[in-house]
Motif scaffolding. Structure first.
Motif, mmCIF file in Angstrom:
data_model
loop_
_atom_site.group_PDB
_atom_site.id
_atom_site.type_symbol
_atom_site.label_atom_id
_atom_site.label_comp_id
_atom_site.label_asym_id
_atom_site.label_seq_id
_atom_site.Cartn_x
_atom_site.Cartn_y
_atom_site.Cartn_z
ATOM 1 N N THR A 154 39.446 -0.185 45.022
ATOM 2 C CA THR A 154 38.314 -1.106 45.040
ATOM 3 C C THR A 154 37.945 -1.484 43.612
ATOM 4 O O THR A 154 37.629 -0.611 42.787
ATOM 5 C CB THR A 154 37.096 -0.450 45.720
ATOM 6 O OG1 THR A 154 37.446 -0.091 47.059
ATOM 7 C CG2 THR A 154 35.917 -1.408 45.735
ATOM 8 N N ASP A 155 38.001 -2.735 43.303
ATOM 9 C CA ASP A 155 37.736 -3.211 41.948
ATOM 10 C C ASP A 155 36.299 -2.907 41.534
ATOM 11 O O ASP A 155 35.360 -3.116 42.303
ATOM 12 C CB ASP A 155 37.992 -4.725 41.882
ATOM 13 C CG ASP A 155 37.996 -5.253 40.457
ATOM 14 O OD1 ASP A 155 38.157 -4.436 39.528
ATOM 15 O OD2 ASP A 155 37.850 -6.475 40.285
ATOM 16 N N GLU A 193 36.373 -8.175 36.366
ATOM 17 C CA GLU A 193 37.159 -8.282 37.589
ATOM 18 C C GLU A 193 38.624 -8.010 37.266
ATOM 19 O O GLU A 193 39.122 -8.405 36.216
ATOM 20 C CB GLU A 193 37.008 -9.677 38.205
ATOM 21 C CG GLU A 193 35.623 -9.952 38.771
ATOM 22 C CD GLU A 193 35.556 -11.276 39.502
ATOM 23 O OE1 GLU A 193 36.605 -11.948 39.609
ATOM 24 O OE2 GLU A 193 34.460 -11.643 39.963
ATOM 25 N N GLY A 194 39.317 -7.341 38.184
ATOM 26 C CA GLY A 194 40.696 -6.968 37.929
ATOM 27 C C GLY A 194 40.775 -5.756 37.016
ATOM 28 O O GLY A 194 39.800 -5.039 36.799
ATOM 29 N N TRP A 195 41.967 -5.517 36.456
ATOM 30 C CA TRP A 195 42.135 -4.356 35.581
ATOM 31 C C TRP A 195 41.304 -4.497 34.317
ATOM 32 O O TRP A 195 41.190 -5.583 33.733
ATOM 33 C CB TRP A 195 43.618 -4.224 35.189
ATOM 34 C CG TRP A 195 43.878 -3.025 34.308
ATOM 35 C CD1 TRP A 195 44.218 -1.776 34.699
ATOM 36 C CD2 TRP A 195 43.785 -2.989 32.868
ATOM 37 N NE1 TRP A 195 44.350 -0.946 33.607
ATOM 38 C CE2 TRP A 195 44.088 -1.666 32.472
ATOM 39 C CE3 TRP A 195 43.464 -3.928 31.896
ATOM 40 C CZ2 TRP A 195 44.101 -1.268 31.139
ATOM 41 C CZ3 TRP A 195 43.471 -3.530 30.557
ATOM 42 C CH2 TRP A 195 43.789 -2.217 30.187
ATOM 43 N N ASP A 196 40.718 -3.376 33.900
ATOM 44 C CA ASP A 196 40.041 -3.322 32.605
ATOM 45 C C ASP A 196 40.224 -1.921 32.039
ATOM 46 O O ASP A 196 40.506 -0.968 32.776
ATOM 47 C CB ASP A 196 38.553 -3.667 32.740
ATOM 48 C CG ASP A 196 37.821 -2.801 33.751
ATOM 49 O OD1 ASP A 196 37.661 -1.592 33.502
ATOM 50 O OD2 ASP A 196 37.424 -3.328 34.813
ATOM 51 N N PRO A 197 40.087 -1.759 30.706
ATOM 52 C CA PRO A 197 40.359 -0.470 30.074
ATOM 53 C C PRO A 197 39.172 0.494 30.132
ATOM 54 O O PRO A 197 38.972 1.286 29.214
ATOM 55 C CB PRO A 197 40.686 -0.859 28.629
ATOM 56 C CG PRO A 197 39.826 -2.050 28.388
ATOM 57 C CD PRO A 197 39.811 -2.805 29.693
ATOM 58 N N ILE A 198 38.407 0.443 31.209
ATOM 59 C CA ILE A 198 37.308 1.378 31.434
ATOM 60 C C ILE A 198 37.439 2.000 32.814
ATOM 61 O O ILE A 198 37.300 3.203 32.981
ATOM 62 C CB ILE A 198 35.919 0.697 31.300
ATOM 63 C CG1 ILE A 198 35.802 -0.038 29.981
ATOM 64 C CG2 ILE A 198 34.809 1.744 31.400
ATOM 65 C CD1 ILE A 198 36.188 -1.488 30.037
#
Length: 615
Positions: free
Chosen positions: A568-569, A589-594
């Motif tokens: 789940t984003d 939204e989508g991949w992030d470095p957190i």
């Protein structure tokens, strides 16, 4: 580690038996140099008779071939997907070439040193030598260095090798470096847990009825991530494990208390899970002694790990690995001490075993810059070997956000201000796990630091970053460039845009209910989210194995192609750190470095993995 048994031993025996003359001593040249960090003061020469253990990393014969196999068996679109390698096949890939083994052995014998042991693949050699012999061997001088906290260690600022060995030896430790790590937990809860300012009571009654944000329990996790109705059936074919360092071990009586309250049917597992001692790691079945609880304050992390895993994944079998020892470390402002955990000792021991769990959780880490690059690269390559054999390695992303408060400076002698990436989570062959909080919606975990006499302390922010050692792996090419572009130049110069980004995924990591020293409390950190997610991945493996399929193994190629659909984003939050409450990378939204791709949705994970399950 096992003693020499094959090529190296044979070569040594042959040389001694035949009295083969040793080649003339080669000209030496510096192999590695590191600045002495400013927190350390150089003292007198180290005691020459003191014995030290040197770990010599030989250049592996064909790691590139091993890496090719790893990615092929981990790629869901490849015909070899799930066809993991055997121990022998892995060893054949990394075993040094005959020339490398013979030249290094010859060099050791020339200096009157016989190896004390090696890995089965013979890519690591262990020797025990007095400091004076190590100085001669490495053409250097060891001095005592005193840290500002009083710690004294014997180290050097550079070491050398004969020129012809530079391409045959990757690293020798301890030498120019120091090493420290800590559990990635944020357990500074004074006066009890506080409700996060952003918390809103979930509208979903099934969640709100079992989830208390100030003490999150296994029932909440199983409801939130939809594992509650799954019953494991793979039996002994499926296992999950976790690592312990810094003298820690899981306390069985505490685990029993936790399971009695939150998972009564699992109580027998408190005494039945397997515990392994590596290099003097502590094994103890009873409660903590007074010294362990009052003075050492140990096993908070180990208790959290076993309780988080057992609470979500019972009856899947659990293995605990407690490792002793103190490998090298380069201290910086964030991690100045020399208490540390030997990743290398643990992973090399693991690779000697005929089998091991299909998922292993590690909740420890440190700033990447404190680890010598040569050492970090070789440890990372050992992790690749574990992945090739079909095991998912999950590492916590850290609790300092983009860097510890007031600690974000380079360790290269220039003190350049920068975000600090963490190791081992930055290794491209492991899966990094971040932390979230709240329930509807979840957001990245954060707890503001306390202002104590003008100094900010106890910041907790889910670890975030981009490696300075490893380039971005291909499996991230579809998502990471888009995130960096969305920053529109923010933070330029503070991080490596071309580096491996982490974490990959995340899970709850604030105020876990757990027992320590006979008493219930709460504990937070990516140290919590990592074993929790590891337990959930072991449930996915159970569904796969029960369907007659292979376990997931190295997760990331699958995760970035298909597996992300089972998460789940998360779209709310920031990575904090470096300067008091300043914001770092944003959650998007989508991949992030957190938060990576977000938090698990178990039924969707099982579908993405291709298991035959009915819901």
């Amino acid at each position: 580690m096992r003693c020499f048994t094959s090529a190296l031993l044979s070569a040594a025996a042959a040389q001694v038996a035949l009295a083969t003359p040793i080649k003339a001593r080669s000209a030496y040249a510096v192999k590695e140099t590191h600045f002495a960090p400013r927190e350390w003061t150089k003292l007198d020469r180290a005691n020459g008779v003191g014995v030290m253990q040197l770990q010599i990393g030989l250049k592996q014969g064909n790691f590139e071939e091993l890496e090719r196999h790893l990615y092929e068996v981990s790629d869901p679109e490849h015909e070899r997907y799930g066809k993991h390698l055997t121990a022998g096949e892995v060893n054949d890939c990394v075993r040094p070439k005959k020339e490398t083994s013979e030249l290094v052995l010859e060099w050791l014998l020339e200096n009157g040193i016989e190896p004390a042991g090696s890995t089965t693949a013979e890519d690591w050699i262990i020797v025990h030598v007095p400091v004076s012999v190590a100085e001669h061997l490495l053409d250097t001088e060891y001095h005592n260095y005193r840290h500002e906290d009083g710690t004294i260690v014997a180290r050097t600022t550079h070491w050398s090798l004969p020129r012809h060995l530079h391409s045959h030896i990757d690293t020798i430790q301890p030498s120019t470096s120091f090493f420290h790590a800590s559990a990635n937990r944020a357990d500074w809860v004074a006066g009890g847990a506080e409700v996060p300012a952003s918390f809103k009571t979930p509208a979903n009654e099934s969640i709100s009825s079992v989830c208390n944000v100030t003490s999150v329990t296994p029932e909440c996790f199983s409801t939130l991530y939809s594992t509650k109705w799954y019953k494991p059936t793979a039996g002994d074919k499926n296992q999950v494990g976790f690592t312990n360092y810094l003298g820690e071990f899981p306390v069985r009586p505490d685990t029993k208390l936790f399971l009695q309250k939150y998972r009564p049917e699992a109580v027998p597992s408190a005494y039945s899970f397997k515990a392994f001692s590596i290099d003097g790691g502590i094994l103890q079945d009873g409660p903590l002694t007074r010294n362990q609880s009052d003075v050492e304050q140990i096993s908070h992390e180990a208790n959290l790990d076993v309780q988080a895993i057992a609470g979500i994944s019972w009856p899947i079998k659990i293995s605990s690995y407690s490792t002793g020892g103190r490998p090298p470390h380069i201290p910086d402002l964030t991690t100045p001490d020399n208490n540390n955990e030997p990743y290398l000792t643990w992973v090399n021991w693991l690779l000697e075993q005929d089998s091991f769990p299909q998922v292993i959780s590690t909740s420890y880490g440190e700033p990447e810059q404190t680890v010598p690059k040569s050492y970090a690269e070789r440890v990372c390559r050992q992790f690749a070997q574990v992945g090739a054999r079909g095991t998912s390695l999950l590492f916590s992303s850290g609790d300092r956000g983009v860097g510890g408060t007031g600690k974000c400076y380079s360790n290269d002698g220039k003190n350049t201000y920068k975000f600090l990436s963490d190791f081992p989570v930055s290794c491209p062959y492991v899966t990094g796990v971040g932390a979230t909080m709240n329930f509807e919606p979840e957001e990245s975990a954060y707890r503001a630091p306390r202002n104590v006499s003008g100094q900010f302390r106890d910041l907790y922010s889910s670890g975030s970053g981009f490696s300075t050692y490893w380039k971005r792996p291909k499996y991230q090419d579809g998502v990471v460039p888009a995130y960096i572009e969305s920053l529109a130049g923010a933070y330029d110069g503070l991080y490596n845009k071309e580096g491996r980004g982490y974490p990959d995924v995340s899970a709850q990591g604030l105020y876990f209910a757990y027992f320590w020293n006979g008493t219930e409390g709460t504990i937070s950190g990516t140290s919590a989210s990592t074993p929790l997610l590891s337990g959930i991945i072991s449930l996915v493996n159970d569904a796969l194995i029960s369907s007659g399929k292979s376990p997931l193994g190295f997760l990331n190629p699958w995760l970035y192609k298909k597996g992300y659909r089972g998460f789940t984003d998360i779209t709310k939050g920031f990575a904090y750190g470096c300067n008091s409450t300043n914001k770092g990378f944003p959650v998007t939204e989508g991949w992030d470095p957190i938060t990576g791709f977000g938090t698990p949705n178990f039924p969707e994970l099982v579908r993405a993995a291709g298991a035959d399950c009915e819901w």
